[in-house]
Design an enzyme around this catalytic site. Structure first.
Site, short mmCIF file in Angstrom:
data_model
loop_
_atom_site.label_atom_id
_atom_site.label_comp_id
_atom_site.label_asym_id
_atom_site.label_seq_id
_atom_site.Cartn_x
_atom_site.Cartn_y
_atom_site.Cartn_z
N LYS A 147 70.19 46.97 -65.28
CA LYS A 147 69.38 46.29 -64.35
C LYS A 147 68.63 45.27 -64.44
O LYS A 147 68.36 44.36 -62.97
CB LYS A 147 68.15 47.39 -64.34
CG LYS A 147 69.24 49.01 -63.50
CD LYS A 147 67.71 49.97 -63.53
CE LYS A 147 68.68 51.72 -63.48
NZ LYS A 147 67.74 52.25 -63.77
N GLN A 173 61.94 54.61 -65.65
CA GLN A 173 64.09 55.24 -65.90
C GLN A 173 64.02 56.33 -66.53
O GLN A 173 63.00 56.77 -67.24
CB GLN A 173 64.67 53.75 -67.36
CG GLN A 173 65.43 54.09 -67.54
CD GLN A 173 66.88 54.28 -66.89
OE1 GLN A 173 66.44 53.19 -65.63
NE2 GLN A 173 67.91 55.14 -66.76
N ASP A 214 63.65 53.43 -56.02
CA ASP A 214 64.13 54.67 -56.78
C ASP A 214 64.21 55.83 -55.57
O ASP A 214 65.21 56.70 -54.87
CB ASP A 214 63.79 55.08 -58.33
CG ASP A 214 64.86 54.94 -58.97
OD1 ASP A 214 66.41 54.42 -58.54
OD2 ASP A 214 64.22 54.87 -59.85
#
Ligand code: NAP
Length: 306
Positions: free
Chosen positions: A56, A100, A123
């Protein structure tokens, strides 16, 4: 050769997609004298999570997005993690926040996700963004289903009236995927571990999305002739290399590619299918957050619905 034509190439799609994201981040830099910024929080030393975070960060850098890594010990308390998020929530120079997953067992993922500022929730897991998606007024859409949907829309302009079956009902993939397909006028069935006669449901699918996490579970007995298959699964499979007799690992999807490719109309491979588009969509969501946080119009690459 015939089968190669059936592959939905996620790597190519992500390149094409990121080419549209890059000018948006460079324009942002020109206008606001800083890059869009994505904060990534990594807790603990899970190898797979570390690899995902590295990917990422690398993709962000290549696409004109600044990344800010916050690395915390696996022993960090929930309160301290919440405090880190609160700092990022109010930092005007941070546009997107990603934690994460998975988190260590002593930390509530739900509490953490709920604590992220919905305007920075790239997200798309916060209940506000989740609810907006289901009400047909999406803001941030979870990256994996968004990437799957982008490829489906590009391959098949009109999804209206198609039977879509999703295996898996997670908040990260299955449920948001269902919402996107429903909004495109598909008839959607969500299946899960308690579903009876799974194959019978899947056999009715014009579009089959598998997000289970069981290596190569989906074989020819699940697939209708001419179905479109999106394989979300990422599973590491151990095997003994017959030539060297050494233990090795390889990535496989939920779908047994070799057994279904002749029956399917189109299929995403693993690796090189859904994975690259997931990261591309994260970049898109970050740039979108940056524009919105500066109260700027954001002309959506994905079309008006998004
Ligand atoms: P998850 O939260 O573990 O959900 C798995 C789902 O599969 C659950 O709904 C479960 O049902 C269902 N399931 C389990 N066994 C089943 C069976 N035998 N038959 C039918 N359904 C069954 O997983 P996830 O986070 O959605 O991820 C799924 C897979 O996608 C994993 O391999 C993950 O690594 C991968 N993934 C890939 C990406 C990417 O970027 N490509 C992103 C996210 C996830 P219940 O609800 O009844 O337990």
């Amino acid at each position: 050769m015939e089968n190669l034509k059936k592959i939905i190439n996620g790597k190519e799609y992500s390149k094409k997609f990121l080419k549209q994201v890059y000018p948006l981040s460079t324009n942002f830099l020109k206008k606001f004298k800083r890059k869009p910024c994505l904060a990534v929080i990594l807790v603990g030393d899970n190898t797979a999570s570390r690899i995902y975070v590295n990917n990422k960060v690398r993709t962000a850098e290549k696409n004109g997005i600044q990344s800010k890594e916050v690395i915390l010990s696996s022993k960090v308390s929930e309160v301290n993690l919440l405090n880190e998020i609160l700092k990022l929530n109010v930092d005007e120079n941070v546009d997107g926040i990603l934690v994460q997953l998975p988190l260590p067992a002593h930390i509530s993922e739900k509490k953490i996700i709920h604590s992220i500022n919905p305007k920075k929730d790239v997200d798309g897991f916060h209940p506000i963004n989740f609810g907006k998606l289901f009400m047909g007024n999406p803001n941030f859409i979870p990256c994996t289903p968004l990437g799957c949907f982008y490829m489906l829309k590009n391959e098949f302009k009109d999804l209206s009236g198609k039977n879509a079956v999703i295996i898996g009902r997670s908040n990260i993939v299955g449920k948001p995927m269902a919402s996107l397909l429903l909004a495109s006028n598909c008839s959607v069935t969500i299946t899960h571990s308690k579903t009876k006669n799974l194959q019978e449901h899947c056999k009715k699918a014009d579009i089959l999305v598998s997000a289970v996490g069981i290596p190569e579970m989906v074989d020819e007995t699940y697939i209708k002739q001419g179905a479109i298959i999106i394989d979300v699964g990422i599973n590491r499979l151990q095997f003994v290399n017959p030539e060297t007799n050494v233990n090795e690992t390889k990535l496989v999807g939920d779908v047994n590619f070799r057994k279904v490719v002749n029956i399917a109309k189109k299929i995403t491979p693993v690796p090189g299918g859904v994975g690259p588009m997931t990261i591309a969509c994260l970049m898109h969501n970050t740039v979108k957050a940056a524009y919105k946080n500066k109260k700027q119009n954001f002309k959506n690459i994905l079309g008006d619905y998004f």
